[in-house]
Every structure is written in structure tokens, then in C-alpha cells.
Motif scaffolding. Structure first.
Motif, PDB file in Angstrom:
ATOM      1  N   GLY A  69     -26.397  49.536  18.782  1.00  0.00           N
ATOM      2  CA  GLY A  69     -25.916  50.927  18.773  1.00  0.00           C
ATOM      3  C   GLY A  69     -24.805  51.156  17.763  1.00  0.00           C
ATOM      4  O   GLY A  69     -24.253  52.252  17.659  1.00  0.00           O
ATOM      5  N   ALA A  70     -24.472  50.127  17.001  1.00  0.00           N
ATOM      6  CA  ALA A  70     -23.340  50.243  16.061  1.00  0.00           C
ATOM      7  C   ALA A  70     -23.721  51.055  14.831  1.00  0.00           C
ATOM      8  O   ALA A  70     -24.855  50.993  14.369  1.00  0.00           O
ATOM      9  CB  ALA A  70     -22.895  48.850  15.625  1.00  0.00           C
ATOM     10  N   PRO A  71     -22.759  51.814  14.291  1.00  0.00           N
ATOM     11  CA  PRO A  71     -23.030  52.556  13.050  1.00  0.00           C
ATOM     12  C   PRO A  71     -23.290  51.605  11.887  1.00  0.00           C
ATOM     13  O   PRO A  71     -22.833  50.461  11.890  1.00  0.00           O
ATOM     14  CB  PRO A  71     -21.763  53.369  12.817  1.00  0.00           C
ATOM     15  N   TYR A  72     -24.001  52.090  10.878  1.00  0.00           N
ATOM     16  CA  TYR A  72     -24.343  51.279   9.716  1.00  0.00           C
ATOM     17  C   TYR A  72     -23.090  51.064   8.853  1.00  0.00           C
ATOM     18  O   TYR A  72     -22.255  51.951   8.750  1.00  0.00           O
ATOM     19  CB  TYR A  72     -25.443  51.982   8.910  1.00  0.00           C
ATOM     20  N   ALA A  73     -23.021  49.878   8.234  1.00  0.00           N
ATOM     21  CA  ALA A  73     -21.809  49.498   7.509  1.00  0.00           C
ATOM     22  C   ALA A  73     -21.468  50.482   6.391  1.00  0.00           C
ATOM     23  O   ALA A  73     -20.310  50.867   6.225  1.00  0.00           O
ATOM     24  CB  ALA A  73     -21.971  48.089   6.937  1.00  0.00           C
ATOM     25  N   TYR A  74     -22.482  50.916   5.624  1.00  0.00           N
ATOM     26  CA  TYR A  74     -22.181  51.809   4.499  1.00  0.00           C
ATOM     27  C   TYR A  74     -21.722  53.176   5.003  1.00  0.00           C
ATOM     28  O   TYR A  74     -20.885  53.834   4.390  1.00  0.00           O
ATOM     29  CB  TYR A  74     -23.399  51.971   3.582  1.00  0.00           C
ATOM     30  N   ASP A  75     -22.288  53.618   6.112  1.00  0.00           N
ATOM     31  CA  ASP A  75     -21.839  54.888   6.703  1.00  0.00           C
ATOM     32  C   ASP A  75     -20.378  54.778   7.131  1.00  0.00           C
ATOM     33  O   ASP A  75     -19.603  55.713   6.969  1.00  0.00           O
ATOM     34  CB  ASP A  75     -22.652  55.218   7.956  1.00  0.00           C
ATOM     35  N   TRP A  76     -20.060  53.609   7.707  1.00  0.00           N
ATOM     36  CA  TRP A  76     -18.693  53.438   8.193  1.00  0.00           C
ATOM     37  C   TRP A  76     -17.710  53.412   7.037  1.00  0.00           C
ATOM     38  O   TRP A  76     -16.600  53.936   7.128  1.00  0.00           O
ATOM     39  CB  TRP A  76     -18.586  52.163   9.048  1.00  0.00           C
ATOM     40  N   LEU A  77     -18.147  52.829   5.924  1.00  0.00           N
ATOM     41  CA  LEU A  77     -17.302  52.797   4.731  1.00  0.00           C
ATOM     42  C   LEU A  77     -16.997  54.230   4.265  1.00  0.00           C
ATOM     43  O   LEU A  77     -15.850  54.589   3.991  1.00  0.00           O
ATOM     44  CB  LEU A  77     -18.017  52.008   3.623  1.00  0.00           C
TER      45      LEU A  77
ATOM     46  N   GLU B 170     -18.529  56.709  -5.543  1.00  0.00           N
ATOM     47  CA  GLU B 170     -18.173  55.746  -6.579  1.00  0.00           C
ATOM     48  C   GLU B 170     -18.059  54.339  -5.987  1.00  0.00           C
ATOM     49  O   GLU B 170     -18.548  53.361  -6.561  1.00  0.00           O
ATOM     50  CB  GLU B 170     -16.838  56.174  -7.203  1.00  0.00           C
ATOM     51  N   VAL B 171     -17.439  54.255  -4.822  1.00  0.00           N
ATOM     52  CA  VAL B 171     -17.287  52.951  -4.160  1.00  0.00           C
ATOM     53  C   VAL B 171     -18.667  52.377  -3.821  1.00  0.00           C
ATOM     54  O   VAL B 171     -18.945  51.204  -4.080  1.00  0.00           O
ATOM     55  CB  VAL B 171     -16.410  53.096  -2.893  1.00  0.00           C
ATOM     56  N   LEU B 172     -19.546  53.196  -3.276  1.00  0.00           N
ATOM     57  CA  LEU B 172     -20.896  52.720  -2.929  1.00  0.00           C
ATOM     58  C   LEU B 172     -21.648  52.254  -4.173  1.00  0.00           C
ATOM     59  O   LEU B 172     -22.314  51.226  -4.163  1.00  0.00           O
ATOM     60  CB  LEU B 172     -21.692  53.832  -2.233  1.00  0.00           C
ATOM     61  N   ASP B 173     -21.513  53.020  -5.238  1.00  0.00           N
ATOM     62  CA  ASP B 173     -22.185  52.647  -6.494  1.00  0.00           C
ATOM     63  C   ASP B 173     -21.759  51.255  -6.962  1.00  0.00           C
ATOM     64  O   ASP B 173     -22.567  50.451  -7.395  1.00  0.00           O
ATOM     65  CB  ASP B 173     -21.839  53.649  -7.609  1.00  0.00           C
ATOM     66  N   ARG B 174     -20.455  51.010  -6.871  1.00  0.00           N
ATOM     67  CA  ARG B 174     -19.940  49.734  -7.374  1.00  0.00           C
ATOM     68  C   ARG B 174     -20.223  48.592  -6.413  1.00  0.00           C
ATOM     69  O   ARG B 174     -20.463  47.458  -6.829  1.00  0.00           O
ATOM     70  CB  ARG B 174     -18.428  49.839  -7.609  1.00  0.00           C
ATOM     71  N   LEU B 175     -20.187  48.895  -5.131  1.00  0.00           N
ATOM     72  CA  LEU B 175     -20.365  47.846  -4.118  1.00  0.00           C
ATOM     73  C   LEU B 175     -21.737  47.176  -4.242  1.00  0.00           C
ATOM     74  O   LEU B 175     -21.888  45.992  -3.960  1.00  0.00           O
ATOM     75  CB  LEU B 175     -20.213  48.476  -2.727  1.00  0.00           C
ATOM     76  N   LYS B 176     -22.716  47.924  -4.694  1.00  0.00           N
ATOM     77  CA  LYS B 176     -24.091  47.409  -4.700  1.00  0.00           C
ATOM     78  C   LYS B 176     -24.285  46.211  -5.631  1.00  0.00           C
ATOM     79  O   LYS B 176     -25.221  45.451  -5.496  1.00  0.00           O
ATOM     80  CB  LYS B 176     -25.084  48.510  -5.070  1.00  0.00           C
ATOM     81  N   SER B 177     -23.358  46.045  -6.560  1.00  0.00           N
ATOM     82  CA  SER B 177     -23.522  44.922  -7.484  1.00  0.00           C
ATOM     83  C   SER B 177     -23.008  43.618  -6.873  1.00  0.00           C
ATOM     84  O   SER B 177     -23.272  42.543  -7.393  1.00  0.00           O
ATOM     85  CB  SER B 177     -22.810  45.223  -8.795  1.00  0.00           C
ATOM     86  N   LEU B 178     -22.288  43.692  -5.769  1.00  0.00           N
ATOM     87  CA  LEU B 178     -21.757  42.476  -5.154  1.00  0.00           C
ATOM     88  C   LEU B 178     -22.822  41.798  -4.303  1.00  0.00           C
ATOM     89  O   LEU B 178     -23.749  42.443  -3.821  1.00  0.00           O
ATOM     90  CB  LEU B 178     -20.564  42.818  -4.243  1.00  0.00           C
ATOM     91  N   HIS B 179     -22.659  40.499  -4.077  1.00  0.00           N
ATOM     92  CA  HIS B 179     -23.585  39.839  -3.155  1.00  0.00           C
ATOM     93  C   HIS B 179     -23.239  40.243  -1.727  1.00  0.00           C
ATOM     94  O   HIS B 179     -22.169  40.808  -1.460  1.00  0.00           O
ATOM     95  CB  HIS B 179     -23.616  38.318  -3.384  1.00  0.00           C
TER      96      HIS B 179
ATOM     97  N   GLY C 184     -22.257  38.831   1.080  1.00  0.00           N
ATOM     98  CA  GLY C 184     -21.019  38.390   1.725  1.00  0.00           C
ATOM     99  C   GLY C 184     -19.809  39.164   1.218  1.00  0.00           C
ATOM    100  O   GLY C 184     -18.910  39.512   1.994  1.00  0.00           O
ATOM    101  N   ALA C 185     -19.788  39.442  -0.081  1.00  0.00           N
ATOM    102  CA  ALA C 185     -18.656  40.167  -0.666  1.00  0.00           C
ATOM    103  C   ALA C 185     -18.660  41.632  -0.213  1.00  0.00           C
ATOM    104  O   ALA C 185     -17.599  42.234  -0.001  1.00  0.00           O
ATOM    105  CB  ALA C 185     -18.707  40.071  -2.184  1.00  0.00           C
ATOM    106  N   GLN C 186     -19.843  42.211  -0.071  1.00  0.00           N
ATOM    107  CA  GLN C 186     -19.928  43.595   0.439  1.00  0.00           C
ATOM    108  C   GLN C 186     -19.338  43.664   1.849  1.00  0.00           C
ATOM    109  O   GLN C 186     -18.514  44.522   2.165  1.00  0.00           O
ATOM    110  CB  GLN C 186     -21.394  44.051   0.504  1.00  0.00           C
ATOM    111  N   GLU C 187     -19.776  42.704   2.670  1.00  0.00           N
ATOM    112  CA  GLU C 187     -19.333  42.679   4.063  1.00  0.00           C
ATOM    113  C   GLU C 187     -17.812  42.470   4.141  1.00  0.00           C
ATOM    114  O   GLU C 187     -17.124  43.139   4.912  1.00  0.00           O
ATOM    115  CB  GLU C 187     -20.058  41.524   4.765  1.00  0.00           C
TER     116      GLU C 187
END
Ligand SMILES: [Zn+2]
Length: 364
Positions: free
Chosen positions: A148-156, A192-201, A203-206
Motif C-alpha cells: 500500500g506504500a506510495p511509489y518512490a518517484y511520486d514521493w520524491l 528536473e530532478v526526475l530527469d537527472r535521477l534516471k541516469s543513476l543506477h 541503488g543510487a536512486q534509492e
């Protein structure tokens, strides 16, 4: 650390031109004759891609990712009525059966799909589909249905929209920015943050999202009214009423950004959980995020070996189902900025009016 100017991506001028042209064509009654001509030349498969359907595309006080709202309830109803009137709506299992029998798709074949599994899919989209006698595929992240937890990117996005902090320091993204006062400004920064985050692996995103939670004290919790996944009971009800359910992984993680072992676990565990909870063998998967960097040949092979018979990307376009495309099917994203003219022109003439592929994390 570099400092970057944050630019709004919400209304790139190309989208505006596309909408204008769609209105002109629609107003001049050109869409239907051109679509008829296209049908003579191409018999491809259209797959519409939705995320959320809410009462409004701009709900008051909504501090999650507004770009994930694909349509209002009213507009979704109108869109589905149009699809039923002008196209040949099918189910994924029907398309698979035709493909595996080596038969052609009927002209104007179309599929309807939803990614992520927000509870508004059950509350708002499902009754509309049922009323119109349509079926849709709901790709769900099983870990979120379980927790039931919200999705990580939504929470960001939620954290960036609501934090009382004044500065976002993100050296891992090469970004240092003051938090804007306006919600619009914060949404642009979140993009902008989401755009940049996608290039990380993965573990780094999390780690990045966990660090902001910790530093800003905005802890992810179950049951936020604006960001809830569906429950298993809701999914079973929808399946019983003719909807299809597919996999969107376990934790909505970019499969190509995981280690081989983690990736295989996401794929296999999501299938095992769906099969067990729904009492069926789930056949189709949609790659979380779904852009070109979200899946690769190794991911496709794992998906195939795990027993999935088709998979969808979030790359914009239409498909001719072939052995080499059945695990990377393109779709037509529906966006909240699409008015009636644009939607109808987009579905009828996707090459001219389709929304360009976005590589952003929220995609898919
Ligand atoms: Zn997704």
C-alpha cells in the motif's frame, strides 16, 4: 558540484504546435478522411498508455506528480467513447492469440493500458470502461499492491512540493537549487530532478530518495489519500469484470539499472505473486519507466524466459506485432494536456500528433 538552471519542461513549444495543428485538422474535418487513408496503408496496433484518471487534471491541493494525471474522468469517458466508436478495441489475450496463430490484426485494432496501479484506476476508470463495455490492461507493481506504500518517484515529487527546506542540494545529480515558493516552480524543479535521477543506477536512486526523506523528515507512509495503490481485492474485482492485469515489476524499479540477479528477481517475483493472487497466469509485462534506458536485451530475455508472452515499453509509437517486437511494444501516451481535438487526432494519426517519447522517470 555544479549549479544548474532549472527550466520548465511542462510546456515545450513543440507540444503547443502539435496541439494547434491538431485543432486545425480537427476543425477542418480532416482527421477522419486522413485516418481512413492511413488504414488503407497501415494496419498496425495502437496501445494507449494511461497512468491516473482523477476528477480533475488540476485537483486543488494536489502535491504529487500532476503530470501522471492522464485525463479527467469526463475527458476519459469522452476518449473511451471515441475509441469505441472509431476503432476496434481488443484485449491483450486476443491480440496474442491472433499473433501466435499467425493471423492479421483487424483494421484499427487498439488496446488500452494503465501503468502503476493507482487506486483511481479502480474508482474512476474502471466504472467508465465497464459502462462502455471496454476492457483495459492494468500493469501493477506487486510490492506496492502488497504494502500500500506510495511509489518512490511520486514521493520524491511530493517531498519537493511540500518541504519547508529552502535549498535542494543534490551533488549526485549535479544540482544545487533554491526551492521555489510557488507550486508551479517546485513542479518544474521536480521534473528536473526526475530527469537527472534516471541516469543513476538503482541503488543510487534509492539512496538519493532515502536521503531526502531523512534530511527533510518527510517519511513515506501508507495510505496517503492522493497516492494509493489498488488492493488485491480491487484487482480481483476488475479481473472478474473483464479487465486484464499485468506486471509492472515488484518495486517499480528500472530493470536495466539493476544487477542481473535483482532484475531476475523483480521479474520472476512479480509474476509469481500475480499468478498466486489472481489465480491465473499473467502474460504481459510493462517495463517500469519504459524508456530506452529502462530495458535491454538481457531484460527482454529474462522476461521471455519467465513466461511472459508480450511486453510493453513506454516508447511512443504504434506496432506491428512481430517476433522481434513482441517484447518491446510501443505505446501512445495520453497526457493531461490533450484536449478532445488533440486526443482524437493523436489516436487517428499517431505519426503526426503522438506525444514525443520522454525519457523521464515518471514515464511508464
Ligand atoms: Zn510506471
Amino acid at each position: 558540484m555544479t549549479t544548474s538552471k532549472v527550466t520548465s519542461t511542462a510546456a515545450a513549444s513543440g507540444y503547443g504546435q502539435r496541439q494547434q495543428l491538431a485543432r486545425l485538422c480537427h476543425g477542418a474535418r480532416l482527421v477522419r478522411p486522413l485516418a481512413r487513408l492511413r488504414t488503407l496503408l497501415r494496419d498496425d496496433l495502437r496501445i494507449l498508455a494511461y497512468h491516473r484518471v482523477l476528477e480533475s487534471v488540476e485537483p486543488a491541493g494536489f502535491d504529487f506528480d500532476v503530470e501522471l494525471i492522464s485525463a479527467s474522468a469526463e475527458r476519459f469517458h469522452e476518449q473511451m467513447a471515441f475509441v469505441r466508436r472509431r476503432f476496434h478495441p481488443m484485449r491483450f489475450d486476443e491480440v496474442m492469440a491472433l499473433f501466435e496463430a499467425g493471423r492479421r490484426m483487424p483494421p484499427r485494432a487498439i488496446l488500452i493500458s494503465f501503468d502503476d496501479g493507482y487506486d483511481d484506476n479502480h474508482r474512476i476508470a474502471f466504472p467508465i470502461l465497464k459502462d462502455l463495455g471496454l476492457s483495459a490492461m492494468f500493469f501493477v507493481a506487486t510490492g506496492h499492491i502488497d504494502s500500500g506504500a506510495p511509489y518512490a518517484y511520486d514521493w520524491l515529487v511530493h517531498m519537493i512540493c511540500t518541504t519547508e527546506a529552502t535549498q535542494l542540494s543534490a551533488p549526485e545529480l549535479g544540482l544545487e537549487a533554491a526551492l521555489p515558493e510557488s507550486l508551479t516552480g517546485r513542479r518544474a524543479l521536480a521534473n528536473e530532478v526526475l530527469d537527472r535521477l534516471k541516469s543513476l543506477h538503482d541503488g543510487a536512486q534509492e539512496a538519493f530518495i532515502a536521503r531526502l526523506e531523512r534530511e527533510w523528515g518527510i517519511w513515506r507512509h501508507v495510505g496517503h489519500v492522493n497516492c494509493r495503490p489498488m488492493s488485491w481485492d480491487q484487482l480481483r474485482e476488475m479481473q472478474g469484470a473483464g479487465m486484464e492485469i499485468g506486471s509492472h515489476g515488484v518495486g517499480h524499479r528500472m530493470l536495466a539499472k539493476l544487477s542481473l540477479a535483482q532484475m531476475a528477481e523483480e521479474v520472476c517475483e512479480s509474476k509469481a505473486t500475480l499468478d498466486r493472487e489472481l489465480g491465473t497466469s499473467v502474460q504481459v509485462l510493462s517495463y517500469p519507466v519504459g524508456g530506452p534506458d529502462a530495458f535491454n536485451a538481457q531484460v527482454i530475455e529474462t522476461v521471455r524466459q519467465s513466461g511472459f508472452r508480450m511486453a510493453c515499453s513506454y516508447i511512443a509509437g504504434t506496432d506491428t506485432v512481430r517476433p522481434d517486437s513482441r517484447y518491446s511494444l510501443r505505446r501512445l501516451p495520453v497526457e493531461r494536456s490533450m484536449d478532445t481535438a488533440w486526443f482524437e487526432a493523436m489516436v487517428s494519426l499517431p505519426e503526426l500528433f503522438g506525444y514525443p517519447t520522454r525519457s523521464r522517470l515518471r514515464a511508464g
